[in-house]
Design a protein around this motif. Sequence first.
Motif, PDB file in Angstrom:
ATOM      1  N   SER A 105      23.696   5.987  -4.263  1.00 29.02           N
ATOM      2  CA  SER A 105      24.198   6.697  -3.079  1.00 29.02           C
ATOM      3  C   SER A 105      23.139   7.582  -2.445  1.00 29.02           C
ATOM      4  CB  SER A 105      25.446   7.508  -3.427  1.00 29.02           C
ATOM      5  OG  SER A 105      26.541   6.630  -3.520  1.00 29.02           O
ATOM      6  N   THR A 106      22.060   7.877  -3.160  1.00 28.34           N
ATOM      7  CA  THR A 106      20.948   8.583  -2.527  1.00 28.34           C
ATOM      8  C   THR A 106      20.433   7.745  -1.359  1.00 28.34           C
ATOM      9  OG1 THR A 106      20.356   9.668  -4.593  1.00 28.34           O
ATOM     10  CG2 THR A 106      18.619   9.500  -2.923  1.00 28.34           C
ATOM     11  N   VAL A 107      20.230   6.464  -1.623  1.00 22.50           N
ATOM     12  CA  VAL A 107      19.774   5.551  -0.574  1.00 22.50           C
ATOM     13  C   VAL A 107      20.909   5.264   0.411  1.00 22.50           C
ATOM     14  CG1 VAL A 107      18.900   3.224  -0.118  1.00 22.50           C
ATOM     15  CG2 VAL A 107      17.973   4.553  -2.014  1.00 22.50           C
ATOM     16  N   ALA A 108      22.143   5.140  -0.089  1.00 23.21           N
ATOM     17  CA  ALA A 108      23.284   4.880   0.810  1.00 23.21           C
ATOM     18  C   ALA A 108      23.446   6.032   1.806  1.00 23.21           C
ATOM     19  CB  ALA A 108      24.558   4.687  -0.003  1.00 23.21           C
ATOM     20  N   ASN A 109      23.313   7.265   1.317  1.00 18.64           N
ATOM     21  CA  ASN A 109      23.429   8.421   2.217  1.00 18.64           C
ATOM     22  C   ASN A 109      22.288   8.439   3.241  1.00 18.64           C
ATOM     23  OD1 ASN A 109      25.773   9.460   1.075  1.00 18.64           O
ATOM     24  ND2 ASN A 109      24.679  10.757  -0.387  1.00 18.64           N
ATOM     25  N   LEU A 110      21.075   8.175   2.777  1.00 19.47           N
ATOM     26  CA  LEU A 110      19.931   8.131   3.701  1.00 19.47           C
ATOM     27  C   LEU A 110      20.160   7.068   4.778  1.00 19.47           C
ATOM     28  CD1 LEU A 110      17.006   8.758   4.601  1.00 19.47           C
ATOM     29  CD2 LEU A 110      16.211   7.146   2.846  1.00 19.47           C
ATOM     30  N   THR A 111      20.659   5.901   4.350  1.00 20.26           N
ATOM     31  CA  THR A 111      20.887   4.801   5.293  1.00 20.26           C
ATOM     32  C   THR A 111      21.941   5.191   6.332  1.00 20.26           C
ATOM     33  OG1 THR A 111      20.506   3.337   3.407  1.00 20.26           O
ATOM     34  CG2 THR A 111      21.352   2.328   5.421  1.00 20.26           C
ATOM     35  N   ALA A 112      23.027   5.805   5.855  1.00 21.35           N
ATOM     36  CA  ALA A 112      24.110   6.196   6.770  1.00 21.35           C
ATOM     37  C   ALA A 112      23.614   7.250   7.767  1.00 21.35           C
ATOM     38  CB  ALA A 112      25.289   6.727   5.968  1.00 21.35           C
ATOM     39  N   LEU A 113      22.808   8.190   7.290  1.00 24.33           N
ATOM     40  CA  LEU A 113      22.331   9.254   8.186  1.00 24.33           C
ATOM     41  C   LEU A 113      21.262   8.729   9.145  1.00 24.33           C
ATOM     42  CD1 LEU A 113      22.382  12.293   5.734  1.00 24.33           C
ATOM     43  CD2 LEU A 113      24.126  11.528   7.340  1.00 24.33           C
ATOM     44  N   TRP A 114      20.555   7.719   8.702  1.00 23.99           N
ATOM     45  CA  TRP A 114      19.608   7.036   9.590  1.00 23.99           C
ATOM     46  C   TRP A 114      20.390   6.387  10.748  1.00 23.99           C
ATOM     47  CZ3 TRP A 114      16.731   1.977   7.694  1.00 23.99           C
ATOM     48  CH2 TRP A 114      15.868   1.522   8.705  1.00 23.99           C
ATOM     49  N   ALA A 115      21.494   5.700  10.403  1.00 16.95           N
ATOM     50  CA  ALA A 115      22.338   5.096  11.452  1.00 16.95           C
ATOM     51  C   ALA A 115      22.933   6.188  12.339  1.00 16.95           C
ATOM     52  CB  ALA A 115      23.443   4.258  10.816  1.00 16.95           C
ATOM     53  N   ALA A 116      23.308   7.310  11.737  1.00 19.96           N
ATOM     54  CA  ALA A 116      23.887   8.414  12.523  1.00 19.96           C
ATOM     55  C   ALA A 116      22.862   8.908  13.541  1.00 19.96           C
ATOM     56  CB  ALA A 116      24.320   9.546  11.600  1.00 19.96           C
ATOM     57  N   ARG A 117      21.596   8.992  13.110  1.00 23.44           N
ATOM     58  CA  ARG A 117      20.558   9.482  14.012  1.00 23.44           C
ATOM     59  C   ARG A 117      20.285   8.480  15.136  1.00 23.44           C
ATOM     60  NH1 ARG A 117      14.352   9.814  12.191  1.00 23.44           N
ATOM     61  NH2 ARG A 117      14.632   7.604  12.706  1.00 23.44           N
ATOM     62  N   ASP A 118      20.125   7.202  14.774  1.00 23.80           N
ATOM     63  CA  ASP A 118      19.625   6.249  15.765  1.00 23.80           C
ATOM     64  C   ASP A 118      20.717   5.472  16.495  1.00 23.80           C
ATOM     65  OD1 ASP A 118      17.228   7.227  15.043  1.00 23.80           O
ATOM     66  OD2 ASP A 118      16.499   5.441  14.014  1.00 23.80           O
ATOM     67  N   ALA A 119      21.879   5.258  15.834  1.00 27.09           N
ATOM     68  CA  ALA A 119      22.995   4.614  16.550  1.00 27.09           C
ATOM     69  C   ALA A 119      23.935   5.693  17.084  1.00 27.09           C
ATOM     70  CB  ALA A 119      23.744   3.664  15.621  1.00 27.09           C
ATOM     71  N   GLY A 120      24.128   6.748  16.306  1.00 26.24           N
ATOM     72  CA  GLY A 120      25.041   7.818  16.710  1.00 26.24           C
ATOM     73  C   GLY A 120      24.388   8.889  17.566  1.00 26.24           C
ATOM     74  N   LYS A 121      23.059   8.845  17.656  1.00 23.23           N
ATOM     75  CA  LYS A 121      22.297   9.796  18.483  1.00 23.23           C
ATOM     76  C   LYS A 121      22.557  11.258  18.106  1.00 23.23           C
ATOM     77  CE  LYS A 121      20.881   6.287  21.004  1.00 23.23           C
ATOM     78  NZ  LYS A 121      19.696   5.616  20.469  1.00 23.23           N
ATOM     79  N   VAL A 122      22.719  11.526  16.846  1.00 21.56           N
ATOM     80  CA  VAL A 122      22.902  12.930  16.435  1.00 21.56           C
ATOM     81  C   VAL A 122      21.531  13.595  16.300  1.00 21.56           C
ATOM     82  CG1 VAL A 122      25.012  12.298  15.180  1.00 21.56           C
ATOM     83  CG2 VAL A 122      22.852  12.566  13.922  1.00 21.56           C
ATOM     84  N   ASP A 123      21.517  14.920  16.445  1.00 16.79           N
ATOM     85  CA  ASP A 123      20.235  15.605  16.308  1.00 16.79           C
ATOM     86  C   ASP A 123      20.259  16.690  15.228  1.00 16.79           C
ATOM     87  OD1 ASP A 123      21.644  17.626  17.509  1.00 16.79           O
ATOM     88  OD2 ASP A 123      20.579  17.508  19.435  1.00 16.79           O
ATOM     89  N   GLN A 124      21.327  16.713  14.444  1.00 17.97           N
ATOM     90  CA  GLN A 124      21.357  17.649  13.310  1.00 17.97           C
ATOM     91  C   GLN A 124      22.370  17.166  12.274  1.00 17.97           C
ATOM     92  OE1 GLN A 124      23.431  21.405  13.961  1.00 17.97           O
ATOM     93  NE2 GLN A 124      23.915  20.771  16.049  1.00 17.97           N
ATOM     94  N   ILE A 125      22.194  17.623  11.056  1.00 22.88           N
ATOM     95  CA  ILE A 125      23.104  17.253   9.963  1.00 22.88           C
ATOM     96  C   ILE A 125      23.725  18.528   9.404  1.00 22.88           C
ATOM     97  CG2 ILE A 125      23.244  16.253   7.641  1.00 22.88           C
ATOM     98  CD1 ILE A 125      20.898  14.406   8.522  1.00 22.88           C
ATOM     99  N   ILE A 126      25.044  18.459   9.208  1.00 22.31           N
ATOM    100  CA  ILE A 126      25.772  19.605   8.667  1.00 22.31           C
ATOM    101  C   ILE A 126      26.522  19.154   7.418  1.00 22.31           C
ATOM    102  CG2 ILE A 126      27.677  21.216   9.112  1.00 22.31           C
ATOM    103  CD1 ILE A 126      26.871  20.765  12.167  1.00 22.31           C
TER     104      ILE A 126
END
Length: 403
Positions: A126-147
């Motif tokens: 899940s370390t990699v799963a979380n990184l992958t999901a947040l990568w998608a959040a940044r580039d597909a979801g266009k987010v600019d911060q993580i909370i």
Amino acid sequence: MTKQDKSFQADAGLEKALDLLRQPNARQQPLPKSLAAEGIGEEATLALLAPYVLGEASYLDSPAAFAHMDPPTPWITWATSLWNARLNQNLLHPATAPFARQAEEIVMAWLAPWFGMQGGHMCSGSTVANLTALWAARDAGKVDQIIASTSAHISIAKAANILGLPYKQVATNAIGQIDPTKVSELGDLSNACLVLTAGTTATGVIDNLALVGKAKWTHVDAAWAGPLCLSDKYAGLLAGMELADSVAISAHKWLFQPKDSALVMFRQLELANSAISFGEGYLAAPNIGVQGSRGAAAISLLATLLAWGKGGLAHRIEQTMSMSHTLAEALQQETDIILLAMPTTGVTVFRPTNISTEQLYQRLPAGMLSTCIVEGEHWLRSVAANPMADMDKIIDAIRKALP
Ligand SMILES: *Cc1c(COP(=O)(O)O)cnc(C)c1O
């Protein structure tokens, strides 16, 4: 090397390996101090290593093992792991892994709907799963911060760091759940990714999943507690997760898989994959996700799902949940013990009042319990990952270790 190199063939030594697995030889012979020019051969190597690897091991199915998010593994996964090692399929290359890729599709098609997700892929944890999901959040979801909360897993901080996104940590209540008022105090979340944890690492609590959807992208880190979805009795604990944009679970935790086995899943699969796929040149199929080469962990998971069915998995998860309740109820009877809270997802956290947590920990058999820090205080922690644990024995050992 001739074409008949026996090192690459199914050899009678494999049966020897199985014998050693059942009954490792006890006597350790010294290991060579440096790499020898000539090898000793496979059978001698197995005999040399068995006392170290198997004889000295801590066994996760032992009656006293109740400490970590690492489960014992069913033997069907030992068999499929051997098959996987023999074939060395690479999911990166369809031609070398026709069935492994299909197995992953089947496993995803069976499991993702339970989480409200369209699909996804497997990865090493899940370390990699979380990184992958947040990568998608940044580039597909266009987010600019993580909370996330201060109880979120360290992998969220790592992912934010790797992705170059600012990371804000929100305070929790006394048992480690994100404080929703602190989330609303942050104001506008229309460019944020909110990470909620289902089964925090220290205390096993589930963040308020009514917060799902309050940010541009919500990721649920369900590494530990996600499999509760498969239990009719406990699925309700995860209500709301199905509206998340992405979910991570570690199959090598409560799905009883050998490492490295995890799933990253997305509600809008194509949207997510468009951001995390690279495919050019020598690749016959696009490379989706963080890892390049990866093995056929899906085959072991598929084998377990076939052998046990949803009911067999749910039954074992429910059994471990009830064991954690038995433990918590017994600890509640002890006047010299403070229980942090009743366990929500099989994680029981407590501490003694008349000696230090560290002292009690030292007096208990190794591998029975682990420790954690909650709000600066040290606690003992047990994790219900072993359906073969003997609760009477564990409770008795804790009672005896108290002064
Ligand atoms: C275990 C865990 C992780 C990390 O998963 P690995 O499979 O160890 O990489 C992430 N989040 C939570 C909540 C966990 O319990």
